[in-house]
Design an enzyme around this catalytic site. Structure first.
Site, short mmCIF file in Angstrom:
data_model
loop_
_atom_site.label_atom_id
_atom_site.label_comp_id
_atom_site.label_asym_id
_atom_site.label_seq_id
_atom_site.Cartn_x
_atom_site.Cartn_y
_atom_site.Cartn_z
N TYR A 150 1.08 -1.23 0.03
CA TYR A 150 0.03 0.05 -0.10
C TYR A 150 0.85 1.48 0.04
CZ TYR A 150 -3.89 -3.16 1.30
OH TYR A 150 -4.74 -4.39 1.17
N ARG A 151 1.79 1.30 -0.88
CA ARG A 151 2.73 2.31 -1.20
C ARG A 151 2.22 3.77 -1.01
NH1 ARG A 151 7.93 1.16 -2.80
NH2 ARG A 151 7.42 -0.19 -4.55
#
Length: 536
Positions: free
Chosen positions: A477-478
């Site tokens: 979930y950059r």
């Protein structure tokens, strides 16, 4: 691009000059790069058909076909002078060699789901290695294994498994259009996580091309590098071409249910209670909590809806007593339950109807593409009801299109695997993970800034209730807000630690050591790749 944000008037101008200089200089560079490819390739004629530049009529189709976040598909988004779509490892080797020779940054794309677009965007002159043509899958039912090339999607993997067996599965994510390469590189999880751990926990071999162009498998790369690529993030240690996976057994029949409750139907108390239950349930049962804003029964007024989509590895007759014993507050009844095969659950959980053909899993285009921004957190103590009420208040703010919260339960197998087993360190002690999402269709810079500012404020609001020192995050979930490397020049260990420890905790130090050993010149790099010590 966030490094250009400033209250001064000079810095944006200087950034503009820097980018203008880089892109004007890149024109000559990429011509030399293309010439290098033709000279270095053994099959230059056929290889040339796999290389796209802005002069090619198919360039935009190839570039945009795997962009899964509209926020990075604008006229202002930096675009690569060259896209390479290799058919074999020699094409990747040639691209690595020529990129090094001519100073091109490399971005590696398998499915295009990087939340910050790092697999296909760079402000430096860059080439995309798009693995879309490398998607072969070989399922070995007898040994319960599968080789999957990095350009394959999870949907293609699930389809291939289901073709061969109704009682084998793989514990990866719910979205069928996600590329296997990036998903596995960052850990990867799904409805089987509490039973079998992460996707990356079930990798048993890999084929990787390193910065020297060598083709390595587990034996030749060594255990340190093999450890690092299973959750240490993509575009850091080399190009993973293929993964060997351990498939896991599932029963012929699984049960899916999804219970919906609004605020008026006690959603807040159910979410609060869920925190005490979900991580302690038998590992065959996975209950997610999914919160969003909906229109209420009163015209023009919004409310909050909590949904509890769930997977149970068994029949409804076994599930119902478990729920009555552990989570009676949810009020589950048999009519809420649907029995199906595991691959039918994959379809159902992906938003397809239960009578859809399995062929929809082969579709690489998501059902829905829009602008979004995401963040993540880990929760170690239950949040009080008042904390959720504060979240609901923010969800209902006017001008915010589609806010979402996804609460993912831990426990089960996740508590049993050591923090240092692979780089993914979020194990025992976590009740659940939060994914914050905001999606919007409204176009323009102002709309983006409004929605991004909103989710940042929400993230600040929840700080007292989540993990601390570090405030942990999930690399798949950059989120560049948690820290980033320098766009140009070296990045110090101290600077990289700001974001690195949030993603990897103490495993960050070992990742640094592996990077220093295998890619000391930091050829494979992006805004959140592991830097070598030599670059500090």
């Amino acid at each position: 691009m966030t490094t250009c944000l400033s209250t001064t008037t000079m810095l944006p101008f200087l950034c503009f000059l820097l980018f203008s200089f880089l892109w004007s200089a890149s024109a000559h560079t990429h011509e030399d790069f293309l010439q290098c490819l033709s000279l270095y390739s053994e099959d230059s004629n056929s290889f040339s058909k796999l290389v796209y530049t802005p002069n090619n009529s198919s360039y935009l189709h190839v570039l945009q076909g795997s962009i899964q976040n509209s926020r990075f598909n604008t006229t202002a988004t930096p675009k690569p002078p060259v896209i390479v779509t290799p058919m074999n490892v020699s094409h990747i080797q040639a691209t690595i060699f020529c990129s090094q020779k001519h100073g091109m940054n490399v971005r590696i794309r398998s499915g295009g789901h990087d939340y910050e677009g790092l697999s296909y965007v760079s402000v430096l002159p860059f080439v995309i290695i798009d693995l879309i043509n490398l998607r072969a899958i070989n399922v070995d039912v007898e040994n319960s294994t599968a080789w999957v090339q990095a350009g394959a999607t999870l949907g293609e993997l699930y389809y291939s498994i289901a073709e061969k067996s109704g009682t084998l599965a793989f514990p990866a994510g719910a979205c069928p259009t996600v590329g296997a390469g990036g998903h596995l590189s960052g850990g990867g999880y799904g409805g089987l996580m509490r039973k079998y751990g992460l996707a990356a926990d079930n990798i048993i071999d890999a084929q990787l091309i390193d910065a020297k162009g060598r083709i390595l498998d587990r034996a030749s790369m060594g255990e340190d590098l093999f450890w690092a690529i299973r959750g240490g993030g993509g575009n850091t240690f080399g190009v993973v071409v293929a993964w060997k996976l351990k498939l896991v057994p599932v029963p012929h029949t699984v049960t899916f249910f999804s219970v919906l409750r609004s605020l008026e139907e006690n959603a807040t108390k159910l979410i609060h209670r869920w925190q005490y239950v979900a991580n302690k349930l038998p590992e065959d049962l996975f209950i997610t909590a999914y919160i969003t804003k909906i229109n209420s029964s009163q015209e023009g007024i919004s409310t909050i809806q909590a949904e509890f989509p769930s997977l149970f590895l068994g029949g409804a007759d076994r599930l119902l007593p478990l729920m009555q014993e552990n989570f009676p507050e949810l009020g589950l009844v048999k009519d809420d339950c649907t029995e199906m095969s595991w691959v039918e659950f994959v379809l159902y959980n992906s938003g397809y109807s239960s009578n859809s053909s399995l062929d929809v899993l082969l579709n690489r285009t998501p059902q829905y593409i829009t602008n979004f921004k995401a963040k993540s957190d880990y929760v170690k103590k239950p949040m009080p009801e008042i904390a959720f009420e504060g979240i609901w208040k923010r969800f209902l703010k006017v001008g915010i299109e589609t806010p979402r919260l996804v609460l993912v339960p831990y426990g089960g197998k996740m508590d049993q695997i050591s923090e240092s087993s692979i780089p993914f360190a979020h194990r025992a002690g976590n009740l659940y993970k939060i994914q914050y999402l905001v999606l919007w269709n409204e176009q323009g810079k102002e709309a983006s800034m409004r929605h991004i500012a909103w989710i940042r404020r929400l993230y600040s609001y929840t700080a007292p209730y989540v993990s601390k020192n570090p405030r942990e995050a999930y690399i798949n979930y950059r989120d560049l807000d948690v820290g980033m490397n320098n766009i140009q020049g070296n990045t110090s260990y101290k600077q990289a630690s700001i974001w690195g420890r949030k993603y990897f905790k103490n495993n960050f130090d070992r990742l640094i050591q592996v990077k220093t050993a295998v890619d000391p010149d930091n050829f494979f790099r992006n805004e959140q790749s592991i830097p070598p010590l030599s670059s500090s």
